[in-house]
Design an enzyme around this catalytic site. Structure first.
Site, PDB file in Angstrom:
ATOM      1  N   GLN A 154     -41.689 -32.912   4.844  1.00 13.36           N
ATOM      2  CA  GLN A 154     -41.503 -34.577   4.759  1.00 13.36           C
ATOM      3  C   GLN A 154     -42.328 -35.338   5.668  1.00 13.36           C
ATOM      4  O   GLN A 154     -43.075 -36.193   5.277  1.00 13.36           O
ATOM      5  CB  GLN A 154     -39.934 -34.839   5.131  1.00 13.36           C
ATOM      6  N   MET A 185     -38.516 -26.245   7.846  1.00  8.36           N
ATOM      7  CA  MET A 185     -39.569 -26.116   6.765  1.00  8.36           C
ATOM      8  C   MET A 185     -39.495 -27.567   6.080  1.00  8.36           C
ATOM      9  O   MET A 185     -40.464 -28.205   5.786  1.00  8.36           O
ATOM     10  CB  MET A 185     -39.630 -25.092   6.001  1.00  8.36           C
ATOM     11  N   HIS A 186     -38.515 -27.939   5.719  1.00  2.72           N
ATOM     12  CA  HIS A 186     -38.058 -29.246   4.885  1.00  2.72           C
ATOM     13  C   HIS A 186     -38.772 -30.194   5.947  1.00  2.72           C
ATOM     14  O   HIS A 186     -39.413 -31.212   5.312  1.00  2.72           O
ATOM     15  CB  HIS A 186     -36.888 -29.177   4.529  1.00  2.72           C
ATOM     16  N   ALA A 187     -38.398 -30.415   7.088  1.00  3.49           N
ATOM     17  CA  ALA A 187     -38.590 -31.437   7.846  1.00  3.49           C
ATOM     18  C   ALA A 187     -40.624 -31.623   8.037  1.00  3.49           C
ATOM     19  O   ALA A 187     -40.795 -32.666   7.890  1.00  3.49           O
ATOM     20  CB  ALA A 187     -38.290 -31.423   9.310  1.00  3.49           C
TER      21      ALA A 187
END
Length: 105
Positions: free
Chosen positions: A80, A75-77
């Site tokens: 970003q 989810m963070h990727a």
């Protein structure tokens, strides 16, 4: 490290560096170093594409029936990735505005 973690880190690394280059490109354009800004923007776009390809690999795997488990890292990727894409678009716009202000368009 393997699988989803590896791909997530590949995305984060590539698009994080791309976003930094986009910011540097804006700063170069602000300082009227337009050739440098163009080079930074191009290098950033190449890195962004690398991150995008890694993400596309996940989508293709899912389309082929390989389920991707939820992972905060993924989810963070993806966050970003979207952020870098927006920075790339804005960087191009800022560069164009700085050129126009300088009379280089």
């Amino acid at each position: 490290m393997e699988g989803i973690e590896l791909i997530s880190f590949q995305i984060i690394s590539a698009v994080g560096t791309a976003r930094s280059m986009y910011i540097e490109a804006i700063q170069a354009a602000k300082a009227e170093r337009f050739d440098e800004a163009a080079k930074l923007l191009e290098e950033g776009q190449e890195l962004f594409v690398q991150g995008h390809h890694a993400h596309t690999q996940l989508i293709q795997n899912e389309a082929n029936g390989e389920k991707t488990e939820f992972a905060l890292l993924l989810m963070h990727a993806e966050d970003q990735l979207m952020s870098a894409e927006a920075f790339g678009i804005l960087a191009q716009e800022f560069i164009d505005v700085y050129k126009k202000m300088k009379g280089n368009m």
